[in-house]
Design a protein around this motif. Structure first.
Motif, PDB file in Angstrom:
ATOM      1  N   ASP A 130       0.822  -1.208   0.000  1.00  0.00           N
ATOM      2  CA  ASP A 130       0.000   0.000   0.000  1.00  0.00           C
ATOM      3  C   ASP A 130       0.858   1.261   0.000  1.00  0.00           C
ATOM      4  OD1 ASP A 130       0.835  -0.579   2.636  1.00  0.00           O
ATOM      5  OD2 ASP A 130      -0.796   0.609   3.478  1.00  0.00           O
ATOM      6  N   ARG A 151       0.932   4.043  -3.016  1.00  0.00           N
ATOM      7  CA  ARG A 151       0.581   5.432  -2.705  1.00  0.00           C
ATOM      8  C   ARG A 151       1.688   6.387  -3.154  1.00  0.00           C
ATOM      9  NH1 ARG A 151      -1.767   3.924   3.288  1.00  0.00           N
ATOM     10  NH2 ARG A 151      -3.816   3.174   2.567  1.00  0.00           N
ATOM     11  N   GLU A 189      -9.387  10.003   1.777  1.00  0.00           N
ATOM     12  CA  GLU A 189      -8.386   9.849   0.711  1.00  0.00           C
ATOM     13  C   GLU A 189      -7.415  11.026   0.670  1.00  0.00           C
ATOM     14  OE1 GLU A 189      -8.071   8.857  -4.064  1.00  0.00           O
ATOM     15  OE2 GLU A 189      -9.940   9.626  -3.243  1.00  0.00           O
ATOM     16  N   ARG A 226      -3.388  10.524   1.333  1.00  0.00           N
ATOM     17  CA  ARG A 226      -2.431  10.816   0.263  1.00  0.00           C
ATOM     18  C   ARG A 226      -1.412  11.876   0.670  1.00  0.00           C
ATOM     19  NH1 ARG A 226      -5.539  12.209  -5.177  1.00  0.00           N
ATOM     20  NH2 ARG A 226      -3.349  12.421  -5.825  1.00  0.00           N
ATOM     21  N   TYR A 238       2.402  11.286   1.500  1.00  0.00           N
ATOM     22  CA  TYR A 238       3.074  10.715   0.332  1.00  0.00           C
ATOM     23  C   TYR A 238       3.297  11.770  -0.742  1.00  0.00           C
ATOM     24  CZ  TYR A 238       2.074   6.199   2.457  1.00  0.00           C
ATOM     25  OH  TYR A 238       2.024   5.134   3.322  1.00  0.00           O
TER      26      TYR A 238
END
Length: 314
Positions: free
Chosen positions: A56, A60, A204, A208, A211
């Motif tokens: 994951d 990402r 979301e 995010r 990252y």
């Protein structure tokens, strides 16, 4: 007699039309090659090693790095603008105990656009909403908006990030809180029983966010690797300026600027926090107004300084 003369020309014209029609039906399309950016197995961010072996986390980072690399125009402008603004922002972060890597958070927030204003009414390099700005000591009204003051807004952002780090003991989680809020992230950590935002299930946008900042660092540490080729003279240069203290009212900023030997436009560009043609200043507050030095407004006279040698090719 006339028919025999025209016949060869008619046959040639018909053959030409058939050839043209055939070529139109089979167009030769050319596409530039598109490469997926290499994703590092790990990276150092704010002094900590972050591993991306976990599926994951890899995916990402892949999403965010691909977005940064292939948003060509905006990404190139961020590199150019960083050369002007990082030299001023970095020392402010350091004084407040915040690592230089958090400069990339400002890149994500505003693309280092000094006029940045979002649909959510967040403003400036660090995209403060009005309530948060006032909580951290920034003045926001119709005449003055210190969210656009690079010095004060950077100090305010640093204070928030340091507060978040002291609460969580983790810079990645501090970044998530910058996007999602201190209370929301703290509650999620408690509910889900983990210690870092990289292990949280969040909205979301907030998931995010860390990252995105890490991807910005990866790209800006080596832009040429991702196809960005800039020269030193293409980077935006830091402004040189003198400071004039204003302790009273200003009836007309345009007239005031003219007395300082600059245009109203140059005044506003250098002092984005000025939001009106005049300043009431009933409280008698002292405002530091930057007056750009003439040489710094000339590409020929300003000179060339490069903040990070990795940003350009030679």
């Amino acid at each position: 007699m006339k028919t025999s003369i025209l016949l060869p020309h008619i046959v040639f014209l018909a053959a030409s039309l058939i050839t043209i029609d055939a070529s139109c039906q089979r167009p030769q399309q050319q596409f530039a090659e598109v490469y997926s950016p290499d994703i590092p197995t790990s990276m150092t961010f704010c002094g900590n090693k972050i591993d991306f072996d976990r599926v994951d986390m890899y995916e990402r980072l892949d999403r965010e790095l691909s977005s940064v690399v292939y948003t060509h125009g905006t990404t190139m402008l961020i590199i150019k603008r960083a050369n002007r603004y990082f030299p001023e922002m970095a020392p402010i972060l350091r004084v407040n105990g915040v690592p230089d890597d958090l400069l990339y958070l400002a890149c994500v927030e505003s693309s280092l656009n000094p006029r940045a204003y979002s649909p959510a009414k967040a403003a400036g390099f660090w995209q403060f909403i009005e309530s948060a700005a006032k909580e951290y000591g920034l003045e926001v009204n119709n005449e003055v908006d210190e969210r656009y003051n690079i010095e004060k807004a950077t100090a305010a952002a640093a204070k928030f990030l340091k507060k978040a780090y002291n609460k969580y003991g983790d810079w990645s989680t501090a970044m998530a809180a910058y996007n999602g809020g201190l209370t929301r992230v703290a509650k999620a950590l408690s509910t889900q029983g983990v210690k870092t935002s990289l292990d949280l299930y969040l909205t979301e946008e907030t998931t995010r966010y860390p990252y995105r900042v890490m991807a910005m660092k990866i790209m800006m540490e080596n832009p040429a690797k991702y196809g960005f080729r800039l020269r030193d003279d293409q980077l935006y240069q830091p402004r040189k300026y003198r400071v004039v203290e204003v302790k009273g009212a200003v009836e007309d900023w345009a007239a005031w600027a003219k007395k300082q030997g600059i245009t109203y436009s140059e005044l506003r560009e250098e002092n984005m926090w000025i939001r009106s043609n005049s300043l009431t200043n009933k409280s008698g507050k002292t405002y530091k107004v930057r007056i750009p030095v003439a040489d710094s407004l000339s590409r020929k006279k300003a000179g060339t300084k490069t903040y990070n040698q990795n940003w350009t090719v030679r």
